[in-house]
Every structure is written in structure tokens, then in C-alpha cells.
Design an enzyme around this catalytic site. Sequence first.
Site, PDB file in Angstrom:
ATOM      1  N   GLU A 169     197.493  85.268 -45.922  1.00  0.00           N
ATOM      2  CA  GLU A 169     197.371  84.938 -44.404  1.00  0.00           C
ATOM      3  C   GLU A 169     197.266  85.954 -43.180  1.00  0.00           C
ATOM      4  OE1 GLU A 169     201.488  82.914 -43.590  1.00  0.00           O
ATOM      5  OE2 GLU A 169     200.600  82.566 -41.301  1.00  0.00           O
ATOM      6  N   LYS A 223     194.873  81.217 -45.800  1.00  0.00           N
ATOM      7  CA  LYS A 223     195.738  80.634 -44.610  1.00  0.00           C
ATOM      8  C   LYS A 223     195.320  81.323 -43.537  1.00  0.00           C
ATOM      9  CE  LYS A 223     200.368  79.447 -43.193  1.00  0.00           C
ATOM     10  NZ  LYS A 223     201.670  78.771 -43.976  1.00  0.00           N
TER      11      LYS A 223
END
Length: 338
Positions: free
Chosen positions: A176, A218
Site C-alpha cells: 500500500e 493497494k
Amino acid sequence: MNSDELKSTIQMIASAGKGILAADESTPTITKRFSALNITCTEDSRRQYRELLFTTPDIAQYICGVILYEETLNQTSSQGIGFAELLAQKNIIPGIKVDKGLINLPFSEEKTTQGLDGLGERLISYKKLGVRFAKWRAVFSISDNTPSALLMRTNAEDLARYGAICQEIGIVPIIEPEVLIDGNHTLEQCAKISEKVLHQVMHKLYKHQVMLEYVILKPSMVTPGKNCQVKKNAMEIAKATITVLKRTVPGALPTINFLSGGQTPIEATANLNAMHQVDQSLPWNVSFSFARALQEPCMKAWGGDPKNVTIAQNSFLQRCKLNSLASLGQYNPSLEKP
Ligand code: 13P
């Protein structure tokens, strides 16, 4: 390393029409969200709230995985069932946030992510409790002189080391890199920085031999900063985002699950949907891993009162459903209730 378990996890996460619920707010973060709504934050009120989310009827139609915070992993439902077990019974994969939050990058104004020490042992113990994927978040703030080259290199390196440690243990990593929405930067500036960040992250994943086939990416969407005067519509945001992703993310990576990053729930859904209008044969599964954009209306409807559980669950289910449609390019704003 057993690639069969990585493979079965990623196949479930990349199921078309499904996404991830990020319910991994740290205690300080959920305290902030609760107190904005005058909800008392205790270990038990956090437990009750998470139970409300996970026991929402039919959630498994739209949600394939849930990211938990460590405290929640060790809690049980009011029936005495561990939350990881409760989710697994519904065919939803339990995951966990494993980074230990942000710390100052010395000699700078920027923040990097900590948590690599002892990560392998922690993952092994989480895995015994049924966890099959993990999450590590790195942040990049846009200003005249940030993100610095040093921060981009450091964060990319740490994301890759974390990813390799996860895969060696049979846990699928969520990588992420979040380019923060705070600031007055333009969409074009965000695109430029996002491309640099993703390019470095992919390069370091390669260097650390992370197998892209078993990675969930992500990222943040490419948007203008919150305080930018020049607003952009969903199609413009989707075009910029997909352009950056196509330039940087190999097709071997199976699934991209966006964070919502402070967009309103409706904006996040509309922007995700527009990605599928920009290109109807994207090389990856393109879906969601939202926290705020899935939970905001539900948390508000609940307000800490057990009487509101059903109405809050309905509101949560509605956002799950609309985002599921958006992940297939089938969302329409007319589906939003007034
Ligand atoms: P938001 O969707 O609220 O940005 O949160 C996503 C996230 O990273 C939490 O894991």
C-alpha cells in the site's frame, strides 16, 4: 515457501465483483472517528462495532477479505467465536495490518513506516489464527519539495522487504503506497508523483524477488489535492489513474484494490466505476479496499447505540453492493438513495 496457499488466497481476493473491507483502524484512529460522532471508544465498543460489520447479512456476496487490526484478531463475537474464524466461516479471508505506523524520517519533515523487526515471527503467529494476507502502508505527501528521493527509496525498499517476508511465510502481501490527498497540488502533479512512487515500488519488489503473481496492490487514486481549486470529474480521475498504473504495474500482478483516502463514499465509488469505462479490458482485477468509503455512513447510522445495528448494517451493505457494481463498471449514481 508453499506457493499453493498464496495461489488460493490470491484467487479468492481477485474474484470479480468482490472487494476488501479495511477494518484495521489503529486504536488512535478509530478513537478519532468515534469521537467525531460522539461514540465512546472502549475495547468493547470497538468490538461491538466490528461485530456489527462482520455479521452483516449477505456481506460475503461483495466482500472477499477483511483487514483486521491486531486487537480485533484477538477478540470474539458475542457468541464467543474468534473474529478470524467467524469471517472464514462466511468464506471471507481474514487479513491483518502488520506495519506499526509512521515515524519521522530523521533529518526531514517526512514520515516513513516502521514494523520490520520481528515481522516474520508475528506473521507466523497470526497465520496460526487463520490470517492469510497482510497489509503494510507507506505514505507520500506532496509539497514543493516532497516526497524526497530518499523517502521514495526507503519506503519502496521497506514495502519490498515486507512483501518478501510475507510470501516466504505463505501470506499474501497488500502493498500500500498511499500518495496523500492533503494539499493543494493538481491532478497532474499527483500523476507525476504517483508514477515515480509506483515505478520505484515495482523495481524494489523485483529486486527482493517478490512474486508479483501473489501481490495485492493497494494504491491511492490519482486525484487533485483536497485544497486544489481545479476540481476534476470521475472520468478525468479514472483516466489519469489508469494511465499511471498501465505505465508502472505489470500485468502479472493480479489485483489492484484501491484505498479511498479521504474521498467521499460516493466519489470513491464513482471514480472506481469510471476506471472500467476508461478501459473495458484492464490487465488486472480492479476493485476496492476501502475503510472510510465503506464505513462512514454505517458508523454514523450506528452511533454507538445497539438499537441501530440493523439500520447501520443495511447502510454498510448498500456501500458494499454499490462498490461491487463499480468494480464491474456497472454502478450508476441513480442507485444512490437520496
Ligand atoms: P481509507 O479507504 O479510509 O483510505 O483507508 C484505507 C486504508 O488504508 C486502511 O487500511
